[in-house]
Design a protein around this motif. Structure first.
Motif, mmCIF file in Angstrom:
data_model
loop_
_atom_site.group_PDB
_atom_site.id
_atom_site.type_symbol
_atom_site.label_atom_id
_atom_site.label_comp_id
_atom_site.label_asym_id
_atom_site.label_seq_id
_atom_site.Cartn_x
_atom_site.Cartn_y
_atom_site.Cartn_z
ATOM 1 N N ALA A 1 29.043 -22.647 -10.497
ATOM 2 C CA ALA A 1 29.008 -24.105 -10.286
ATOM 3 C C ALA A 1 30.261 -24.750 -10.852
ATOM 4 N N VAL A 2 30.677 -24.292 -12.035
ATOM 5 C CA VAL A 2 31.859 -24.884 -12.676
ATOM 6 C C VAL A 2 33.115 -24.618 -11.837
ATOM 7 N N CYS A 3 33.123 -23.471 -11.150
ATOM 8 C CA CYS A 3 34.269 -23.167 -10.286
ATOM 9 C C CYS A 3 34.386 -24.170 -9.137
ATOM 10 N N MET A 4 33.316 -24.886 -8.838
ATOM 11 C CA MET A 4 33.355 -25.865 -7.747
ATOM 12 C C MET A 4 33.859 -27.227 -8.226
ATOM 13 N N LYS A 5 34.209 -27.317 -9.491
ATOM 14 C CA LYS A 5 34.704 -28.600 -10.013
ATOM 15 C C LYS A 5 36.046 -28.919 -9.332
ATOM 16 N N PRO A 6 36.133 -30.075 -8.678
ATOM 17 C CA PRO A 6 37.397 -30.388 -7.995
ATOM 18 C C PRO A 6 38.486 -30.759 -9.004
ATOM 19 N N GLU A 7 39.719 -30.749 -8.550
ATOM 20 C CA GLU A 7 40.826 -31.063 -9.450
ATOM 21 C C GLU A 7 40.708 -32.480 -9.989
ATOM 22 N N ARG A 8 40.227 -33.394 -9.137
ATOM 23 C CA ARG A 8 40.104 -34.796 -9.570
ATOM 24 C C ARG A 8 39.140 -35.520 -8.644
ATOM 25 N N HIS A 9 38.662 -36.661 -9.119
ATOM 26 C CA HIS A 9 37.821 -37.475 -8.240
ATOM 27 C C HIS A 9 38.708 -38.221 -7.248
ATOM 28 N N THR A 10 38.071 -38.768 -6.209
ATOM 29 C CA THR A 10 38.850 -39.529 -5.219
ATOM 30 C C THR A 10 38.209 -40.913 -5.031
ATOM 31 N N PHE A 11 37.831 -41.530 -6.169
ATOM 32 C CA PHE A 11 37.197 -42.858 -6.090
ATOM 33 C C PHE A 11 38.097 -43.872 -5.381
ATOM 34 N N ASN A 12 39.396 -43.770 -5.603
ATOM 35 C CA ASN A 12 40.300 -44.750 -4.982
ATOM 36 C C ASN A 12 40.523 -44.453 -3.502
ATOM 37 N N GLU A 13 40.750 -43.164 -3.179
ATOM 38 C CA GLU A 13 41.056 -42.790 -1.800
ATOM 39 C C GLU A 13 39.816 -42.754 -0.919
ATOM 40 N N ALA A 14 38.673 -42.352 -1.482
ATOM 41 C CA ALA A 14 37.453 -42.194 -0.673
ATOM 42 C C ALA A 14 36.269 -42.816 -1.418
ATOM 43 N N PRO A 15 36.267 -44.145 -1.552
ATOM 44 C CA PRO A 15 35.240 -44.788 -2.384
ATOM 45 C C PRO A 15 33.811 -44.636 -1.855
ATOM 46 N N ALA A 16 33.676 -44.250 -0.581
ATOM 47 C CA ALA A 16 32.310 -44.154 -0.026
ATOM 48 C C ALA A 16 31.714 -42.771 -0.213
ATOM 49 N N LYS A 17 32.454 -41.874 -0.878
ATOM 50 C CA LYS A 17 32.021 -40.474 -0.914
ATOM 51 C C LYS A 17 30.715 -40.258 -1.677
ATOM 52 N N VAL A 18 30.563 -40.870 -2.850
ATOM 53 C CA VAL A 18 29.391 -40.571 -3.687
ATOM 54 C C VAL A 18 28.258 -41.535 -3.341
ATOM 55 N N VAL A 19 27.201 -40.984 -2.740
ATOM 56 C CA VAL A 19 26.105 -41.852 -2.316
ATOM 57 C C VAL A 19 24.999 -41.965 -3.368
ATOM 58 N N ARG A 20 24.935 -41.025 -4.307
ATOM 59 C CA ARG A 20 23.879 -41.124 -5.322
ATOM 60 C C ARG A 20 24.284 -42.195 -6.345
ATOM 61 N N PHE A 21 23.261 -42.768 -6.995
ATOM 62 C CA PHE A 21 23.536 -43.817 -7.979
ATOM 63 C C PHE A 21 23.846 -43.173 -9.324
ATOM 64 N N MET A 22 24.525 -43.946 -10.167
ATOM 65 C CA MET A 22 24.884 -43.452 -11.498
ATOM 66 C C MET A 22 23.631 -42.981 -12.243
ATOM 67 N N SER A 23 22.536 -43.733 -12.112
ATOM 68 C CA SER A 23 21.298 -43.408 -12.816
ATOM 69 C C SER A 23 20.738 -42.065 -12.365
ATOM 70 N N GLN A 24 21.125 -41.614 -11.163
ATOM 71 C CA GLN A 24 20.606 -40.335 -10.671
ATOM 72 C C GLN A 24 21.403 -39.144 -11.205
ATOM 73 N N THR A 25 22.692 -39.395 -11.480
ATOM 74 C CA THR A 25 23.543 -38.290 -11.941
ATOM 75 C C THR A 25 23.415 -38.068 -13.427
ATOM 76 N N GLY A 26 23.193 -39.123 -14.156
ATOM 77 C CA GLY A 26 23.282 -39.058 -15.621
ATOM 78 C C GLY A 26 24.664 -39.577 -15.989
ATOM 79 N N GLY A 27 24.767 -40.897 -16.107
ATOM 80 C CA GLY A 27 26.081 -41.554 -16.241
ATOM 81 C C GLY A 27 26.712 -41.318 -17.603
#
Ligand code: SAM
Length: 328
Positions: free
Chosen positions: A302-328
């Motif tokens: 699973a850790v090997c699947m960690k991407p190099e970086r997030h893309t919040f700026n380039e692809a802001p619609a990517k994460v559909v789950r809410f912060m409360s669901q991930t464990g913010g």
């Protein structure tokens, strides 16, 4: 595996954020929708013994710090049991808790005794009406009582986390500095992230924290500072005081190159990155009585699947789950 958890970008994973529930007793408008009810089934929540087993497996792979979060972790009735089990794992040398503080007054003492050393409390405003508006009906007084109880219980440090939002609470930055100065809290400002539809709607209130720092620098002398905690905040100290102020800038200056963490959802879903949809289910392994080796291998994969970086700026619609669901 002898090297522990190292991802494909040579980042060592030493920090686990454990979500104890995806439920919350507040409805901060930028986090969870007001009408949200699509919670994980409690039958799927990892039990204290399962949480202990996963943390043990992580600890054998180099994880040293655990943060309990959610949702609101204080809604979990067995939280003391969870803390005691994690505190008994020899390799874990730091247990911290993120909370909204609403239920803190009655549990601060037992949680401290059980082994939680450090607290992060979310507090976006010091005005009762505004608190109600931001949190969908919450009572500020309860959080303030919780903070008092936490100080009396001996938590040190106590960090106040404030998501700065234009037109919502950005006029309270100095009030919050004074509040933290008076009460000996550490203050951290956070940039709003486009996590879930709620997070995306809040990005219209986005404030680049460079602007906040600039405003503070006009009023106070700010010196570079450090603060232990394993997190991504960059700290300054207000000269002549003990107050440290942290800036958490996922949007304006991301800190992915030094990311040392993964998150485990309440149902045992492992999220290698807050800014990616990718996840790995761990619960089936636990409930199918997998071997320790199989569990460790799954965590490494699973850790090997960690991407190099997030893309919040380039692809802001990517994460559909809410912060409360991930464990913010
Ligand atoms: N209930 C706990 C608390 O209040 O700290 C833990 C969970 S809460 C999701 C953790 C943190 O995430 C809080 O400080 C909250 O303000 C922050 N948060 C939630 N949604 C966010 C967003 N879209 N952008 C930035 N921070 C967010």
């Amino acid at each position: 595996m002898a090297m522990g958890l190292v991802d494909n970008f040579q980042r060592k994973i030493t920090y686990l954020r454990l979500s104890l529930t995806d439920r919350c007793d507040l409805r901060c408008f930028y986090c969870m929708p007001k009408t949200f009810t699509d919670y994980e089934n409690p039958a799927d929540w990892l039990l204290p013994a399962e949480l202990e087993r996963v943390v043990k497996a992580f600890s054998k792979l180099g994880v040293r710090r655990v943060r309990l979060t959610g949702g609101e972790p204080l809604l979990r009735r067995d939280i003391q049991d969870v803390v005691q089990r994690i505190a008994a794992i020899p390799e874990i040398d730091d247990i911290s808790l993120s909370s909204n503080g609403v239920r803190l007054a009655s549990v601060a003492d037992p949680l401290h005794l059980a082994g939680v050393a450090r607290l992060n409390i979310s507090l976006d405003t010091l005005r009762p009406d505004r608190f109600k508006a931001i949190t969908g009906g919450g009572h500020l007084e309860r959080v303030l009582c919780g903070l008092k109880a936490a100080q009396a219980a001996g938590f040190e440090p106590i960090k106040i986390n404030m998501v700065v939002l234009r037109g919502v609470n950005d006029d309270e930055v100095t009030d919050m500095v004074n509040f933290c100065l008076e009460n000996n809290f550490t203050l951290r400002f956070i940039e709003a992230m486009p996590v879930g539809s709620t997070g995306r709607s809040a990005v219209s209130h986005y404030v680049d924290l460079a602007e906040v720092e600039q405003r503070l620098a006009e009023r106070y002398t700010l010196e570079p500072a450090v603060m232990d905690g394993g997190g991504p905040a960059r700290y300054v100290r207000v000269a002549g005081t003990a107050l440290r102020i942290g800036f958490i800038t996922p949007m304006s200056q991301h800190f992915c190159a030094t990311c040392n963490r993964v998150r485990l959802g309440v149902d045992g879903t492992l999220y290698p990155c807050l800014g990616e949809q990718y996840s790995t289910p761990i619960r089936p392994l636990l409930r199918n009585d997998c071997s320790d080796k199989a569990l460790s291998e799954a965590l490494c994969r699973a850790v090997c699947m960690k991407p190099e970086r997030h893309t919040f700026n380039e692809a802001p619609a990517k994460v559909v789950r809410f912060m409360s669901q991930t464990g913010g």
